[in-house]
Write an enzyme that holds these catalytic residues in place. Structure first.
Site, PDB file in Angstrom:
ATOM      1  CB  CYS A   1      -1.181   0.010   1.235  1.00 14.00           C
ATOM      2  SG  CYS A   1      -1.501  -1.577   1.454  1.00 14.00           S
TER       3      CYS A   1
ATOM      4  CG  HIS B   1      -2.917   3.939   2.698  1.00 10.37           C
ATOM      5  ND1 HIS B   1      -3.598   2.929   1.634  1.00 10.37           N
ATOM      6  CD2 HIS B   1      -3.134   2.626   2.875  1.00 10.37           C
ATOM      7  CE1 HIS B   1      -3.574   2.136   0.809  1.00 10.37           C
ATOM      8  NE2 HIS B   1      -3.924   1.381   2.583  1.00 10.37           N
TER       9      HIS B   1
ATOM     10  CG  ASN C   1      -6.639  -0.183   1.888  1.00 11.42           C
ATOM     11  OD1 ASN C   1      -5.168  -0.180   0.499  1.00 11.42           O
ATOM     12  ND2 ASN C   1      -5.633  -0.917   2.504  1.00 11.42           N
TER      13      ASN C   1
HETATM   14  N1  COA Z   1     -17.563  -8.219  10.187  1.00 12.06           N
HETATM   15  C1  COA Z   1     -18.324  -8.401  11.482  1.00 12.06           C
HETATM   16  N2  COA Z   1     -17.812  -8.652  12.841  1.00 12.06           N
HETATM   17  C2  COA Z   1     -16.656  -8.486  12.116  1.00 12.06           C
HETATM   18  C3  COA Z   1     -15.941  -8.400  11.243  1.00 12.06           C
HETATM   19  C4  COA Z   1     -17.197  -8.124  10.157  1.00 12.06           C
HETATM   20  N3  COA Z   1     -16.774  -7.607   8.861  1.00 12.06           N
HETATM   21  N4  COA Z   1     -14.605  -8.177  10.769  1.00 12.06           N
HETATM   22  C5  COA Z   1     -14.123  -9.283  12.434  1.00 12.06           C
HETATM   23  N5  COA Z   1     -15.211  -9.308  13.038  1.00 12.06           N
HETATM   24  C6  COA Z   1     -15.341  -9.252  14.709  1.00 12.06           C
HETATM   25  C7  COA Z   1     -14.079 -10.600  15.251  1.00 12.06           C
HETATM   26  O1  COA Z   1     -14.254 -11.682  14.389  1.00 12.06           O
HETATM   27  C8  COA Z   1     -14.110  -9.932  16.272  1.00 12.06           C
HETATM   28  O2  COA Z   1     -15.485 -10.844  16.843  1.00 12.06           O
HETATM   29  P1  COA Z   1     -14.991 -11.152  18.333  1.00 12.06           P
HETATM   30  O3  COA Z   1     -14.430 -10.427  19.262  1.00 12.06           O
HETATM   31  O4  COA Z   1     -15.989 -12.155  18.918  1.00 12.06           O
HETATM   32  O5  COA Z   1     -13.819 -12.185  17.996  1.00 12.06           O
HETATM   33  C9  COA Z   1     -14.926  -8.382  15.964  1.00 12.06           C
HETATM   34  O6  COA Z   1     -14.845  -8.119  15.137  1.00 12.06           O
HETATM   35  C10 COA Z   1     -13.422  -7.525  16.676  1.00 12.06           C
HETATM   36  O7  COA Z   1     -12.998  -7.849  15.868  1.00 12.06           O
HETATM   37  P2  COA Z   1     -11.580  -6.626  15.712  1.00 12.06           P
HETATM   38  O8  COA Z   1     -10.169  -7.457  14.463  1.00 12.06           O
HETATM   39  O9  COA Z   1     -10.991  -6.564  16.916  1.00 12.06           O
HETATM   40  O10 COA Z   1     -11.714  -5.408  15.214  1.00 12.06           O
HETATM   41  P3  COA Z   1     -11.107  -3.678  14.958  1.00 12.06           P
HETATM   42  O11 COA Z   1     -11.736  -2.858  15.824  1.00 12.06           O
HETATM   43  O12 COA Z   1      -9.782  -4.872  15.063  1.00 12.06           O
HETATM   44  O13 COA Z   1     -11.607  -4.078  13.636  1.00 12.06           O
HETATM   45  C11 COA Z   1     -10.247  -4.178  11.090  1.00 12.06           C
HETATM   46  C12 COA Z   1     -11.040  -4.729  12.215  1.00 12.06           C
HETATM   47  C13 COA Z   1      -9.927  -5.375  10.694  1.00 12.06           C
HETATM   48  C14 COA Z   1     -11.645  -3.414  10.593  1.00 12.06           C
HETATM   49  C15 COA Z   1      -9.128  -3.548  11.769  1.00 12.06           C
HETATM   50  O14 COA Z   1      -8.190  -4.007  12.884  1.00 12.06           O
HETATM   51  C16 COA Z   1      -8.034  -2.139  10.890  1.00 12.06           C
HETATM   52  O15 COA Z   1      -8.328  -1.691  10.107  1.00 12.06           O
HETATM   53  N6  COA Z   1      -6.999  -2.696  10.886  1.00 12.06           N
HETATM   54  C17 COA Z   1      -6.276  -2.205   9.687  1.00 12.06           C
HETATM   55  C18 COA Z   1      -6.789  -2.535   8.789  1.00 12.06           C
HETATM   56  C19 COA Z   1      -5.472  -1.844   7.302  1.00 12.06           C
HETATM   57  O16 COA Z   1      -5.392  -1.316   7.653  1.00 12.06           O
HETATM   58  N7  COA Z   1      -5.250  -3.369   6.910  1.00 12.06           N
HETATM   59  C20 COA Z   1      -4.348  -2.981   5.332  1.00 12.06           C
HETATM   60  C21 COA Z   1      -2.603  -1.805   6.094  1.00 12.06           C
HETATM   61  S1  COA Z   1      -2.386  -1.092   4.677  1.00 12.06           S
END
Ligand code: COA
Length: 336
Positions: free
Chosen positions: A121, A260, A290
């Site tokens: 990215c 980004h 993204n």
């Molecule tokens: N829909 C519903 N629930 C979801 C889900 C979805 N699409 N994806 C994950 N969950 C659930 C998980 O299973 C978890 O459930 P649990 O508590 O029962 O285990 C809960 O939501 C929380 O998950 P978590 O991973 O802690 O959520 P978060 O607030 O960290 O958000 C992301 C997840 C991926 C959105 C966030 O971590 C993120 O944006 N990370 C960076 C990703 C990124 O930018 N990547 C590219 C970098 S260039």
């Protein structure tokens, strides 16, 4: 690595921009019927409402070529004027030939030398810096830098933690020597120790495709979201603060911070830590998700074509991606 404008060589600016996103829009509502998720969850955790997905017949070079043609036209130049084409992508059409050569063929830029680079990215910002070096040293006059991704085939559409995040798209910029300050400073950094946190392990020379690797799904994106989130915020914030400190520019003097577009929460966190006003922080993640290496140039093209930029405006780009890779760039806008 830090690069200020050296005491020799030319200053380099963006002369024109262009972008393209595929026609098909995939909404959060549609994702509700694909995986166990909701529009409310996706929007509240990421700020995304929809993303564009390329058709089966469209590959990364097809998206890239349209963006490239638009950028060249916007510069008032022709494809034959291009000396170099650099495609930044993690989703090339194939291992070889490189995607830049395929774009060259499509747009008829027969004079250019062409190669790809991969910094996930962060790719487009890394590409701008590489392109800048060629123009600054007078090794090239017109450099076409493209950020393009058809990332959708590498997304596991059964994994709700990743499939809601990504979209396809392309953007391009033509670099040229200028009279103003142009690209003022670039900072880039990487940390390979954290490679496993965001990875697509299969399909390369480590794990070439076999029926077993395909079955195990290692040719899809794998991510530890929470860890990636933390590193994205801290590295992007530090890179942006360092660049402001080195150049002596105050955040109040920056017209737009263009981060980004990974997640609205990441973008808000960076904006706050930099002390930027909400109207300074550009965000279009709601409509595109993204798009990896295409993300910042898609955003810049929107800003530029929206008539929101004037000569002399300062732009602060800040990026983060797999690797990990990250970077920031400060630029004075001048496409006159
Ligand atoms: N829909 C519903 N629930 C979801 C889900 C979805 N699409 N994806 C994950 N969950 C659930 C998980 O299973 C978890 O459930 P649990 O508590 O029962 O285990 C809960 O939501 C929380 O998950 P978590 O991973 O802690 O959520 P978060 O607030 O960290 O958000 C992301 C997840 C991926 C959105 C966030 O971590 C993120 O944006 N990370 C960076 C990703 C990124 O930018 N990547 C590219 C970098 S260039």
């Amino acid at each position: 690595m830090t690069n200020g404008t050296p005491p020799f060589g030319r200053t380099v600016r963006i002369k024109g921009t262009g972008s393209y996103v595929p026609e098909r829009i995939l909404t959060n509502r549609e994702l509700e019927s694909i995986v166990d998720t909701t529009d409310e969850w996706i929007y509240s955790r990421t700020g995304m409402r929809e993303r564009h997905i390329a058709a089966d017949h469209e590959a990364t070079s097809d998206l890239a070529a349209i963006a490239a043609q638009r950028a060249i036209e916007n510069s008032g130049l022709t494809p034959a004027d291009m000396d170099m084409i650099l495609v930044c992508t993690s989703s090339p059409d194939m291992f070889f030939p490189n995607t830049a050569c395929l774009v060259q063929k499509k747009i008829g830029a027969h004079r250019a030398f062409c190669f790809d680079m991969e910094a996930a990215c962060s790719g487009f910002l890394y590409g701008l810096e590489v392109g800048r070096q060629f123009v600054q040293s007078s090794s090239a006059e017109n450099v076409l830098v493209i950020g393009a991704e058809k990332i959708s085939p590498f997304v596991n559409w059964k994994d709700r933690t990743t499939c809601v995040l990504f979209g396809d798209g392309a953007g391009a910029a033509v670099l040229q020597a200028g009279n103003g300050r142009g690209i003022m400073e670039t900072i880039m950094g990487s940390d390979g120790l954290l490679a496993d946190l965001l990875i697509m392990p299969g399909g390369g020379s480590r794990y070439p495709p076999t029926p077993e690797t395909l079955k195990s799904g290692i040719h899809f994106i794998q991510m530890q979201g929470r860890e990636v989130f933390k590193h994205a915020v801290s590295n992007m914030t530090k890179a942006a603060l360092d660049i402001l400190k080195h150049t002596g520019v105050s955040i109040a003097d920056v017209k737009y911070i263009i981060p980004h577009q990974a997640n609205a929460r990441i973008i808000h966190a960076i904006g706050q830590r930099l002390g930027g006003r909400p109207d300074q922080v550009y965000m279009n993640v709601e409509r595109y998700g993204n798009t990896s290496a295409a993300s910042v140039i898609l955003a810049l093209d929107e800003v530029a074509r929206g008539g929101q930029l004037e000569k002399g405006d300062l732009l602060l780009f800040v990026v983060f991606g797999a690797g990990f890779t990250w970077g920031a760039m400060l630029m004075e806008w001048d496409n006159s």
